[in-house]
Scaffold this active site. Sequence first.
Site, PDB file in Angstrom:
ATOM      1  N   LYS A  49      26.367  79.490  12.814  1.00 14.46           N
ATOM      2  CA  LYS A  49      26.028  79.832  11.528  1.00 14.46           C
ATOM      3  C   LYS A  49      27.354  79.446  10.644  1.00 14.46           C
ATOM      4  CE  LYS A  49      21.622  81.112  11.509  1.00 14.46           C
ATOM      5  NZ  LYS A  49      20.664  80.492  10.558  1.00 14.46           N
ATOM      6  N   SER A 283      20.140  85.354  21.840  1.00 10.63           N
ATOM      7  CA  SER A 283      19.332  84.378  21.778  1.00 10.63           C
ATOM      8  C   SER A 283      19.880  83.205  22.440  1.00 10.63           C
ATOM      9  CB  SER A 283      19.534  83.876  20.270  1.00 10.63           C
ATOM     10  OG  SER A 283      20.840  83.788  19.804  1.00 10.63           O
TER      11      SER A 283
HETATM   12  C1  LIG Z   1      22.296  84.687  17.154  1.00 12.79           C
HETATM   13  C2  LIG Z   1      21.397  83.892  16.522  1.00 12.79           C
HETATM   14  N1  LIG Z   1      20.528  83.130  17.303  1.00 12.79           N
HETATM   15  C3  LIG Z   1      19.487  82.364  16.810  1.00 12.79           C
HETATM   16  C4  LIG Z   1      19.305  82.517  15.105  1.00 12.79           C
HETATM   17  C5  LIG Z   1      18.419  81.380  14.662  1.00 12.79           C
HETATM   18  O1  LIG Z   1      18.802  80.251  14.091  1.00 12.79           O
HETATM   19  P1  LIG Z   1      18.122  79.527  12.960  1.00 12.79           P
HETATM   20  O2  LIG Z   1      18.114  80.520  11.721  1.00 12.79           O
HETATM   21  O3  LIG Z   1      18.955  78.158  12.693  1.00 12.79           O
HETATM   22  O4  LIG Z   1      16.792  79.224  13.442  1.00 12.79           O
HETATM   23  C6  LIG Z   1      20.302  83.122  14.434  1.00 12.79           C
HETATM   24  C7  LIG Z   1      20.097  83.048  12.950  1.00 12.79           C
HETATM   25  O5  LIG Z   1      20.871  83.605  12.260  1.00 12.79           O
HETATM   26  C8  LIG Z   1      21.259  83.736  14.999  1.00 12.79           C
HETATM   27  O6  LIG Z   1      22.106  84.538  14.185  1.00 12.79           O
END
Ligand SMILES: Cc1ncc(COP(=O)(O)O)c(C=O)c1O
Length: 328
Positions: A49, A283
């Site tokens: 991010k 994630s």
């Molecule tokens: C740890 C983590 N994984 C996945 C995501 C998802 O990414 P995106 O917002 O680009 O879909 C985020 C988004 O904040 C995140 O902080």
Amino acid sequence: MKSRTDRVLASAVEAIGNTPLVELARLTKGMDGRILAKMEYLNPGLSKKDRIARQIIEEAEAQGALKPGQTVVELTSGNTGTGLAIVCAVKGYPFVAVMSKGNSMERARMMSALGAEVVLVDQLPGSRPGQVSGGDLELVEKATRKIVLERSSFRANQFRLQGNQRAHYLHTAREIIQQSGGSFHAFCDFAGTGGSFAGCAAAFKEYNPLIRCFIVEPEGAAVLAGKQATNPNHRIQGGGYSMASLPLLRPEHVDGHLQVSETEAIRTARRLAKQEGIFAGFSSGANVAAALQLLKGECRGSTIVVLLCDSGLKYLSTDLWDSSPLPD
Ligand SMILES: Cc1ncc(COP(=O)(O)O)c(C=O)c1O
């Protein structure tokens, strides 16, 4: 692509991006196919991010939407806020991060340390810490709007501003194409705002329309796949908010949907640490678990690209690294 390690950089903002791409050869041993993983947790704020924080702020500066010294505000599960805290610290903007109390507290402490004002919002009655639902996020959204109005701030709106997906379109995806020589067949990504998926999928399809792009969601909160949300309060932080539509997503780029259970995400994050030496979050575990599903199923024999979204350090206070056994 110029390496970030071959010269003196003007600031930590310049150190965002150009992360390594590694093959997860130990995890895929004995399987037919490969997984290439982009080590986004090596960004200065320990997540992918940082990229969108830089892109959104620099686009707003260029457009005159953000004035010198103006306060920046955004709702965050912690990672966008950390990226914004870094970019705002370097560029001299006060930054207010609005976050649910359900997200891990390492994140709040890290943002405060980086100079952000952190506003924590209570979860809905009955919600549990570590499990942030779409309903919890609505409360954070309400609080964010109020602060933006009160302080005449710039809202770095990650769900709506194109800078989010453009960061991945212009940088993440192009780095992956260059690092891999373009030889991969599929990409799967756990969606929060959908910005990473949208930007990467757009660039990949432009490069080679045959590259297949899959959205990953938590089992029980797969609303983008058209399913009912039966477990919106899952533990895979950063996404899976049960929002039926995400403004940045382009449906024509979605070739399919995959679901990953919490235990699959956790088990895979632990395997990443033990077998690959990669200390990443829930994630990232979900993304790799989904890629393993693809290799066992419709993408057998292929090379799959995933993002390792953030660092495992952000979850030391959670049960991600417990040694307790997981149910099958
Ligand atoms: C740890 C983590 N994984 C996945 C995501 C998802 O990414 P995106 O917002 O680009 O879909 C985020 C988004 O904040 C995140 O902080």
